[in-house]
Design a protein around this motif. Structure first.
Motif, short mmCIF file in Angstrom:
data_model
loop_
_atom_site.label_atom_id
_atom_site.label_comp_id
_atom_site.label_asym_id
_atom_site.label_seq_id
_atom_site.Cartn_x
_atom_site.Cartn_y
_atom_site.Cartn_z
N LEU A 73 0.97 -1.09 0.03
CA LEU A 73 0.06 -0.08 -0.06
C LEU A 73 0.99 1.27 0.16
O LEU A 73 1.73 1.27 0.91
CB LEU A 73 -1.09 -0.14 1.35
CG LEU A 73 -1.92 1.11 1.38
CD1 LEU A 73 -2.86 1.24 0.08
CD2 LEU A 73 -2.53 1.01 2.51
N MET A 74 0.73 2.29 -0.93
CA MET A 74 1.68 3.22 -1.20
C MET A 74 0.80 4.43 -1.63
O MET A 74 -0.29 4.18 -2.28
CB MET A 74 3.05 2.94 -2.05
CG MET A 74 2.50 2.36 -3.39
SD MET A 74 3.92 1.94 -4.41
CE MET A 74 3.25 1.21 -5.78
N PRO A 75 1.47 5.55 -1.61
CA PRO A 75 0.68 6.80 -2.51
C PRO A 75 0.65 6.33 -3.86
O PRO A 75 1.30 5.64 -4.74
CB PRO A 75 1.62 7.98 -2.06
CG PRO A 75 2.39 7.46 -0.83
CD PRO A 75 2.45 5.96 -0.92
N GLN A 76 -0.51 7.12 -4.43
CA GLN A 76 -0.72 6.81 -6.00
C GLN A 76 0.62 7.37 -7.11
O GLN A 76 1.04 8.08 -6.74
CB GLN A 76 -1.91 7.56 -6.28
CG GLN A 76 -2.27 7.31 -7.82
CD GLN A 76 -3.72 8.14 -7.91
OE1 GLN A 76 -4.94 7.93 -7.16
NE2 GLN A 76 -3.62 9.31 -8.84
N THR A 77 0.77 6.28 -7.55
CA THR A 77 1.33 6.45 -8.94
C THR A 77 1.14 5.55 -9.99
O THR A 77 0.05 4.62 -9.65
CB THR A 77 2.98 5.82 -8.81
OG1 THR A 77 3.02 4.52 -8.27
CG2 THR A 77 3.66 6.70 -7.55
N ASP A 78 1.31 5.90 -11.28
CA ASP A 78 0.70 4.96 -12.38
C ASP A 78 0.95 3.63 -12.45
O ASP A 78 2.12 3.13 -12.06
CB ASP A 78 1.23 5.66 -13.53
CG ASP A 78 0.70 7.14 -13.88
OD1 ASP A 78 -0.32 7.47 -13.52
OD2 ASP A 78 1.26 8.01 -14.62
N ILE A 79 0.28 3.02 -12.59
CA ILE A 79 0.28 1.30 -12.87
C ILE A 79 1.07 1.19 -14.09
O ILE A 79 0.93 1.63 -15.06
CB ILE A 79 -1.22 0.67 -13.05
CG1 ILE A 79 -2.07 1.03 -11.88
CG2 ILE A 79 -0.84 -0.72 -13.29
CD1 ILE A 79 -3.58 0.31 -12.02
N PRO A 80 2.41 0.44 -13.77
CA PRO A 80 3.18 0.20 -14.79
C PRO A 80 2.59 -0.46 -16.26
O PRO A 80 1.90 -1.01 -16.36
CB PRO A 80 4.34 -0.57 -14.29
CG PRO A 80 4.17 -0.42 -12.79
CD PRO A 80 2.70 -0.26 -12.84
N ASP A 81 3.09 0.12 -17.50
CA ASP A 81 2.68 -0.43 -18.78
C ASP A 81 3.15 -2.04 -18.84
O ASP A 81 2.32 -2.70 -19.69
CB ASP A 81 3.50 0.19 -20.01
CG ASP A 81 3.19 1.67 -19.98
OD1 ASP A 81 1.98 1.91 -19.47
OD2 ASP A 81 4.11 2.58 -20.44
N TRP A 82 3.68 -2.42 -17.78
CA TRP A 82 4.20 -4.12 -18.50
C TRP A 82 3.28 -4.96 -17.60
O TRP A 82 3.31 -6.01 -17.62
CB TRP A 82 5.73 -4.21 -17.71
CG TRP A 82 5.88 -3.51 -16.52
CD1 TRP A 82 6.81 -2.40 -16.37
CD2 TRP A 82 5.79 -3.97 -14.98
NE1 TRP A 82 7.03 -2.09 -15.11
CE2 TRP A 82 6.31 -3.14 -14.33
CE3 TRP A 82 5.03 -5.24 -14.57
CZ2 TRP A 82 6.34 -3.24 -13.01
CZ3 TRP A 82 5.18 -5.43 -13.34
CH2 TRP A 82 5.78 -4.26 -12.44
N PHE A 83 2.26 -4.27 -16.83
CA PHE A 83 1.17 -5.11 -16.36
C PHE A 83 0.54 -5.61 -17.32
O PHE A 83 0.46 -5.18 -18.61
CB PHE A 83 0.26 -4.23 -15.41
CG PHE A 83 0.41 -4.42 -14.00
CD1 PHE A 83 -0.71 -4.76 -13.30
CD2 PHE A 83 1.50 -4.00 -13.39
CE1 PHE A 83 -0.49 -5.04 -11.95
CE2 PHE A 83 1.85 -4.08 -12.03
CZ PHE A 83 0.61 -4.58 -11.15
N ASP A 84 -0.33 -7.09 -17.20
CA ASP A 84 -0.81 -7.53 -18.02
C ASP A 84 -1.92 -7.25 -18.91
O ASP A 84 -2.68 -7.41 -19.67
CB ASP A 84 -1.18 -9.21 -17.74
CG ASP A 84 0.40 -9.83 -17.49
OD1 ASP A 84 0.99 -10.19 -18.57
OD2 ASP A 84 0.45 -10.10 -16.40
N TYR A 85 -2.82 -6.21 -17.64
CA TYR A 85 -4.06 -5.69 -18.01
C TYR A 85 -4.19 -4.54 -17.19
O TYR A 85 -3.98 -4.67 -15.90
CB TYR A 85 -5.33 -6.74 -18.18
CG TYR A 85 -6.70 -6.04 -18.67
CD1 TYR A 85 -6.79 -5.85 -19.84
CD2 TYR A 85 -7.67 -5.63 -17.53
CE1 TYR A 85 -7.86 -5.62 -20.48
CE2 TYR A 85 -8.67 -5.00 -18.09
CZ TYR A 85 -8.93 -5.06 -19.63
OH TYR A 85 -9.99 -4.27 -20.14
N ARG A 86 -4.83 -3.39 -17.80
CA ARG A 86 -5.08 -2.23 -17.17
C ARG A 86 -6.51 -1.88 -17.68
O ARG A 86 -6.86 -1.79 -18.90
CB ARG A 86 -4.30 -0.91 -17.07
CG ARG A 86 -2.74 -1.75 -16.61
CD ARG A 86 -1.86 -0.30 -16.74
NE ARG A 86 -1.48 0.11 -18.27
CZ ARG A 86 -1.30 1.22 -18.45
NH1 ARG A 86 -0.90 2.02 -17.59
NH2 ARG A 86 -0.90 1.56 -19.86
#
Length: 929
Positions: free
Chosen positions: A558-571
């Motif tokens: 759990l951390m302050p908001q940053t963008d979900i990385p592009d290398w995630f399988d789905y967004r």
């Protein structure tokens, strides 16, 4: 405690609240005996057989009668439980009463694994193998025993492997007490000589007689709750074994009252002063005088050598206790929390059986007694928010000490180094003890270089002004740490030595506002809480995201908001996490990006094909979430290993695609969510993020269309910006018609006899209904209650800002609510007409099909024969039926002036009055134009 009821004494007219089934030689004199005493103290009428059955003796009919008459059965599964044929016969009877009489059953797994009982492994396998040999000619009997073991061990219960039994027992008693109702027994003037027990719970009062108890020669149990009397008793029977009187109304017990057989005094909130010593109470095991505001000194208890529990909590005027309390050989539990006038307990204590000691919130307590003699029992001490400055070196005598909580002891400056060398000392909580920082300096190097290294596993050193160097000393001194809580401190970076913390599982650095850098964490760290660490560098945030690439089991970050990385399988943006799986449940990590929300606890729930997956209470996943934060977690954190195996079986039993959803409760705003698949454990061919059934693709796209045209929770846009024109209504309605007509023309029948299509229809109907419902909310500017079933939609009058129809609020509110319900019901029934019947009682967001009742279908007209077509079940034109609903929607949402309504006019009697609202007997409204 009161003597247990022998089976030979059971009378057919006596009803018990709880029946205890247990293996005598395992737990009669220990756990089950203590549990029985605790249940009786709570006023729960409990049956516990006190006769030892001999080999070859059959179970007595009286025992079966006791089981039948009880409200609850508690089964204590111990190591040798299954070796007893009598226990197994009891178990079969208990299961029978559960099925036939809905009797409650609670299994207790006492130092055995539930899976051993369920699958008959280890000692249970040995026992059942022996029974199969012995009862070889009665195989059906053994089979019934096995089935009973499997079924009852699958029920929700309690599991104790190690730890503090008194806490475990109290949890059980608290649970049971909520399941049995209090009995209200009037005091009888006649026939009272036969009364053995009374429980009074009569808030309206009792007509008291000074001599009423003199006639009760056999009275052994007296329980008084929430009952007022015109005077206090001048006589109590000396035969009493339990006196439980909340708010006892006198400053003293009656003269001549010397109950030598008494086992328990429970006299909370009483007016007692306690001048007389407790002498000749050889059977007394329990005393509770909490919240007695007249007690200033607790008297001599040297005559109660069997005393096991003493509770003096919230005695605000208590300033002194007799020295004899410190030398009770059998005392297990001692609590004097919130005694705010108590400055010193005792100079010395020798309590070899002690397992729990609490002086929590004794804000003036400045001295802790010296320890005399050894204590090797598993011991828990809680001294939170006291005025203690130090603990003496005599703590080294407490070899059984495993837990010490001194949170909030702001004056604490010294802890003996020998404390950390105790062989069982694993948990220390010293949050807020900022003066102990100097003690850390003296520990530097000494503890880690000692011959026997500290075994400390859990350390809470939060809110203590810790620096970078302090944190380094902690990591160096306690190499066995598993759980470290250092929230609300001043360090700027975590030390590089954390990379060598091979035992660390959980790290809490939340509210460390200056924290910038965290080095790469080892793979053994499963849980990191960095809530409100707003100074973290981009590199640190990137490192935290990369933890998922290590495929760490049960990872939680759990951390302050940053963008979900592009290398995630789905967004995806908004909505809730959803994917499809087959063959086995995939190992995945989910990322939740929370938007605007109040600081609150969020519980995550898993659904498979719209069915909620239940988890055991201790594994429910609740997190404290703040707005603009990201939660990254492995789904396996929700479940224990056995539950995860059941998920595998649930997904893979038929090799079809299953829809998986993860829902936050309470409903929260997700800006974005993502999925990362653990590639080492999951075949990417067995997980998809779009619906795997092509026939539903148009309906899926429709859902996207309608979602963009409605007021959504995700962005909480202003009402003005969500204002929908009549053209957008027509466009959306046309999209609905087009998609459904296309599917109808192509397939003729939307419902096909296959599991996959059934799932697709269920999904699409749910999506369409939800979208249409939101369309109504948007076009009429009136939010429908989220928790209402779709056939019972209504307005939220508590949110007038959502209502923009007219100043004449009450009139419009009534009419709009009615129209909403009718329109939604009509569209719902229209969906039912083109595929399987939807369950009437399902909320709009969880619509599912009733497969056992396929309901009305639409069939493509066939040239060869139409004589068997049921005209009532086939609408003449689906498009025409839908357009009828749309027309009524447009009429409802048209501007007031177009309807010919004026301000203050009753809109219910206006143009919409030609809409016929008819009750169909099912709680919904049919609307015909």
């Amino acid at each position: 405690m009161a003597r247990t009821v022998a089976a030979s004494e059971i009378k057919t007219n006596k009803n018990y609240e709880v029946f205890l089934s247990f293996r005598g030689k395992d737990t009669r004199e220990t756990f089950t005996g203590y549990l029985y005493e605790a249940l009786c103290r709570e006023g729960i009428i409990t049956f516990m057989d006190d006769e030892y059955l001999t080999e070859g003796e059959t179970i007595r009919p009286q025992l079966f009668k006791a089981i039948e008459d009880s409200k609850v059965s508690i089964v204590v599964f111990s190591e040798n439980y299954a070796t007893s044929a009598w226990c197994l016969d009891e178990l079969v009877k208990i299961l029978q009463c559960h099925k036939e009489k809905n009797q409650l059953v609670f299994p207790i797994f006492y130092k055995v694994e539930p899976s051993d009982v369920r699958h008959q492994n280890n000692s249970y396998k040995q026992a059942m193998d022996a029974h199969e040999i012995r009862y070889c000619y009665e195989s059906h009997k053994v089979q019934k025993w096995k089935e009973a073991l499997a079924e009852i061990s699958n029920m929700k219960g309690f599991h104790l492997t190690q730890g503090y039994e008194f806490e475990f027992i109290q949890d059980i008693v608290n649970k049971i007490s909520t399941k049995v109702s209090a009995k209200q027994l009037p005091i009888e003037e006649h026939g009272s000589a036969k009364i053995e027990g009374i429980k009074l719970d009569l808030p309206e009062g009792v007509n008291w007689s000074d001599t009423v108890f003199k006639k009760m020669k056999k009275l052994r149990i007296l329980i008084v709750r929430n009952t007022s009397f015109p005077s206090w008793p001048i006589y109590l029977p000396n035969q009493l074994k339990l006196l439980d009187w909340k708010g006892y109304p006198s400053k003293s017990l009656p003269p001549g009252f010397y109950p030598e057989q008494i086992a328990a005094f429970n006299l909370r909130f009483s007016l007692l002063v306690l001048k007389r010593p407790f002498q000749k109470f050889d059977h007394l095991t329990y005393m509770n005088f909490s919240c007695c505001q007249s007690i200033t000194k607790f008297p001599d208890v040297s005559g109660a050598k069997s005393l096991r529990e003493l509770i003096l909590d919230r005695c605000k005027k208590l300033v002194k206790v007799d020295d004899s309390i410190g030398f009770l050989p059998n005392l297990v539990y001692l609590s004097a929390s919130e005694c705010t006038q108590l400055r010193s307990f005792l100079p010395q204590i020798s309590l070899p059986s002690l397992e729990y000691l609490s002086f929590d919130l004794c804000s003036r307590l400045a001295h802790f007694p010296d320890i005399l003699g050894k204590n090797d029992k598993p011991l828990k001490i809680s001294l939170r928010h006291t005025a203690l400055r130090e603990l003496s070196d005599s703590f080294a005598e407490l070899s059984g000490l495993g837990y010490l909580d001194m949170t909030g002891c702001k004056e604490l400056k010294y802890l003996p180094s020998s404390l950390f060398m105790l062989p069982n000392f694993v948990t220390l909580k010293i949050g807020g003890c900022s003066q102990l920082r100097e003690l850390l300096t003296s520990f530097k190097g000494r503890l880690s270089e000692a011959e026997h290294r500290p075994k400390l596993e859990t350390l809470d050193f939060s809110n203590a002004c810790l620096s970078n160097e302090d944190l380094h000393v902690i990591m160096q001194s306690f190499p066995n740490l598993k759980d470290l809580n250092v929230l609300s401190n001043y360090f700027v970076s975590c030390p590089e030595s954390i990379k060598k913390s091979i035992c660390l599982r959980s790290l809490d650095v939340s509210y460390c506002l200056k924290l910038q850098e965290i080095p790469e964490l080892p793979s053994n760290v499963q849980k990191l809480n960095a809530r409100h660490c707003n100074s973290l560098t981009a590199d640190t945030s990137s490192m935290l995201w990369s933890q998922v690439c290590k495929e760490i089991n049960k990872l939680q970050v759990l951390m302050p908001q940053t963008d979900i990385p592009d290398w995630f399988d789905y967004r995806d943006q908004g909505g809730i996490p959803i994917f499809w799986a087959r063959c086995k449940f995939p190992a995945v990590a989910l990322a939740f990006m929370f938007g605007k929300m109040n600081y609150q606890e969020v519980e995550l729930h898993l659904f498979i094909d719209s069915e909620h997956v239940n988890v055991q209470r201790q594994h429910k996943h609740t997190l404290n979430i703040a707005e603009n934060h990201v939660l990254l977690c492995d789904l396996r954190a929700f479940f224990n290993d056995e539950e995860w195996e059941r998920l595998d079986a649930r997904i893979g039993h038929d090799n079809n695609w299953k829809q998986v959803q993860v829902v936050c409760e309470p409903d929260t705003s997700l800006r974005e969510w993502g999925v990362y698949v653990y590639k080492k454990e999951t075949n990417m061919n067995d997980i998809q993020f779009t619906c795997p059934y092509p026939e539903s693709s148009k309906l899926q796209s429709l859902l996207v269309i309608t979602n963009t045209k409605t007021i959504s929770r995700e962005d909480d846009m202003e009402i003005e910006s969500a204002r929908a024109s009549s053209s957008s209504v027509e466009e959306t309605s046309a999209s609905i018609v087009q998609a459904l007509e296309a599917s109808y023309s192509k397939h003729g029948v939307l419902h096909v006899n296959s599991n996959s299509c059934a799932q697709t229809c269920s999904l699409c109907c749910s999506a369409l209904l939800s979208s249409y419902r939101r369309l109504l909310c948007c076009t009429c500017r009136c939010r429908i209650d989220d928790d209402e079933p779709c056939g019972e939609a209504r307005m939220t009058k508590a949110q007038p800002a959502r209502l923009m129809l007219d100043d004449n609020l009450n009139c419009c509110a009534q009419s709009c609510s009615l129209c909403f319900s009718a329109l939604l019901s009509s569209f719902r029934r229209l969906l039912c007409g083109i595929c399987s019947r939807l369950d009437n009682d399902e909320p709009y967001g969880e619509v599912k099909m009733t497969k056992a009742q396929p309901g009305p279908m639409i069939s493509r007209p066939q040239e060869e024969s139409t004589e068997n077509v049921d005209e009532e079940r086939v609408p003449s034109s689906f498009s025409h039926s839908l357009q009828t609903v749309v027309e009524n929607l447009k009429r409802l949402t048209a501007p007031r002036e177009d309807k010919g309504w004026s301000h203050g006019e009753d809109c219910y009697n206006s143009e919409l009055s030609d809409v016929d609202f008819e009750d169909d007997g099912e709680g919904d409204l049919d609307m015909e134009a």
